[in-house]
Design a protein around this motif. Structure first.
Motif, mmCIF file in Angstrom:
data_model
loop_
_atom_site.group_PDB
_atom_site.id
_atom_site.type_symbol
_atom_site.label_atom_id
_atom_site.label_comp_id
_atom_site.label_asym_id
_atom_site.label_seq_id
_atom_site.Cartn_x
_atom_site.Cartn_y
_atom_site.Cartn_z
ATOM 1 N N SER A 163 -5.486 8.121 6.794
ATOM 2 C CA SER A 163 -5.676 7.385 5.535
ATOM 3 C C SER A 163 -4.909 6.060 5.579
ATOM 4 O O SER A 163 -3.953 5.894 6.340
ATOM 5 N N SER A 164 -5.333 5.120 4.721
ATOM 6 C CA SER A 164 -4.649 3.835 4.670
ATOM 7 C C SER A 164 -3.230 3.989 4.129
ATOM 8 O O SER A 164 -2.340 3.219 4.481
ATOM 9 N N THR A 165 -2.986 5.021 3.300
ATOM 10 C CA THR A 165 -1.636 5.296 2.806
ATOM 11 C C THR A 165 -0.738 5.712 3.958
ATOM 12 O O THR A 165 0.418 5.260 4.075
ATOM 13 N N MET A 166 -1.278 6.535 4.835
ATOM 14 C CA MET A 166 -0.499 6.978 5.999
ATOM 15 C C MET A 166 -0.247 5.800 6.948
ATOM 16 O O MET A 166 0.832 5.711 7.557
ATOM 17 N N VAL A 167 -1.190 4.888 7.059
ATOM 18 C CA VAL A 167 -1.013 3.683 7.881
ATOM 19 C C VAL A 167 0.178 2.888 7.347
ATOM 20 O O VAL A 167 1.041 2.442 8.109
ATOM 21 N N LYS A 169 2.710 3.997 5.650
ATOM 22 C CA LYS A 169 3.952 4.727 5.949
ATOM 23 C C LYS A 169 4.326 4.581 7.417
ATOM 24 O O LYS A 169 5.504 4.430 7.755
ATOM 25 N N ASP A 170 3.337 4.622 8.314
ATOM 26 C CA ASP A 170 3.613 4.467 9.752
ATOM 27 C C ASP A 170 4.151 3.060 10.057
ATOM 28 O O ASP A 170 5.095 2.908 10.840
ATOM 29 N N ILE A 171 3.552 2.055 9.452
ATOM 30 C CA ILE A 171 4.008 0.669 9.675
ATOM 31 C C ILE A 171 5.435 0.513 9.157
ATOM 32 O O ILE A 171 6.289 -0.087 9.822
ATOM 33 N N LEU A 172 5.715 1.079 7.969
ATOM 34 C CA LEU A 172 7.056 0.994 7.391
ATOM 35 C C LEU A 172 8.078 1.693 8.294
ATOM 36 O O LEU A 172 9.169 1.152 8.547
ATOM 37 N N ALA A 173 7.722 2.861 8.799
ATOM 38 C CA ALA A 173 8.636 3.589 9.688
ATOM 39 C C ALA A 173 8.880 2.790 10.972
ATOM 40 O O ALA A 173 10.016 2.719 11.469
ATOM 41 N N ALA A 174 7.826 2.169 11.513
ATOM 42 C CA ALA A 174 7.960 1.383 12.741
ATOM 43 C C ALA A 174 8.843 0.156 12.491
ATOM 44 O O ALA A 174 9.702 -0.182 13.325
ATOM 45 N N LEU A 175 8.665 -0.499 11.362
ATOM 46 C CA LEU A 175 9.495 -1.662 11.036
ATOM 47 C C LEU A 175 10.961 -1.267 10.870
ATOM 48 O O LEU A 175 11.861 -1.978 11.337
ATOM 49 N N ARG A 176 11.193 -0.136 10.215
ATOM 50 C CA ARG A 176 12.571 0.336 10.059
ATOM 51 C C ARG A 176 13.214 0.607 11.420
ATOM 52 O O ARG A 176 14.386 0.294 11.635
ATOM 53 N N ARG A 177 12.461 1.174 12.332
ATOM 54 C CA ARG A 177 12.991 1.461 13.672
ATOM 55 C C ARG A 177 13.345 0.152 14.393
ATOM 56 O O ARG A 177 14.383 0.052 15.028
ATOM 57 N N CYS A 178 12.476 -0.861 14.265
ATOM 58 C CA CYS A 178 12.737 -2.176 14.898
ATOM 59 C C CYS A 178 13.965 -2.846 14.291
ATOM 60 O O CYS A 178 14.822 -3.382 15.013
ATOM 61 N N LEU A 179 14.069 -2.814 12.972
ATOM 62 C CA LEU A 179 15.225 -3.418 12.300
ATOM 63 C C LEU A 179 16.521 -2.714 12.660
ATOM 64 O O LEU A 179 17.562 -3.343 12.832
#
Length: 186
Positions: A163-167, A169-179
């Protein structure tokens, strides 16, 4: 008293000298300015040049005139000074190159980053690359498709089968990992 520089040498009173100088400037300033502009093609530079010419003329008169005989004609002497100063300015411009405005100069600067910034950028890239390699593949793919390819959440969701909602959440989690990777290094 000779006729040459008589207007400047007449020091009977400060008012007379000032009036004489004022008359001289009123009479010849426009002509001298036009001559300077014709040579320089720059109004500000022409005005500055005429002022310099007048200062030189006054200095010459205070020093006893031009050569032994004094200045026969203030007009032609001023014209000669303006012409000579214009030649000097033209020579300086040829040596220095044409004048550049500050706005234009900003575009001349080398677009390459400074050496210290390039080193820092390479270090940050290595940290981000390592963080991307360590995260789950779906997070990485969602982040790269969104930020690099410019895909919408809906398109990424269709591509990945989520789902686009899960997308989001995945993008947010990936950004947090990069930061977090950048914060640990900095």
């Amino acid at each position: 008293m000779s006729a040459s520089c008589a207007w400047a040498e007449n020091r009977a009173s400060a008012d007379d000298a000032e009036r004489s100088l004022d008359q001289l400037l009123r009479r010849y300033y426009g002509e001298l300015n036009a001559l300077a502009f014709a040579r320089l093609r720059n109004r500000d530079a022409a005005a500055d040049l005429v002022q310099d010419a007048i200062v030189r003329f006054l200095a010459s008169c205070r020093n006893g005139g031009h050569g032994q005989g004094g200045v026969e004609s203030p007009r032609y002497f001023l014209r000669a000074i303006v012409a000579n100063l214009a030649i000097d300015v033209a020579r300086q411009n040829r040596r220095r190159g044409p004048p550049v405005s500050l706005d234009d100069a900003l575009h001349i600067a080398d677009p390459a980053p400074l050496a210290d910034r390039a080193v820092t950028a390479r270090q940050e890239y290595a940290l981000l690359r390592a963080a991307l390699d360590d995260m789950p593949a779906r997070w990485r793919q969602a982040l790269l498709l969104n930020r690099i390819e410019g895909w919408s959440h809906a398109r990424i969701g269709k591509h990945l089968g989520i789902s686009s909602t899960m997308v989001g959440k995945d993008i947010l989690a990936a950004l947090r990992r990069c930061l977090a990777a950048l914060a640990r290094a900095g």
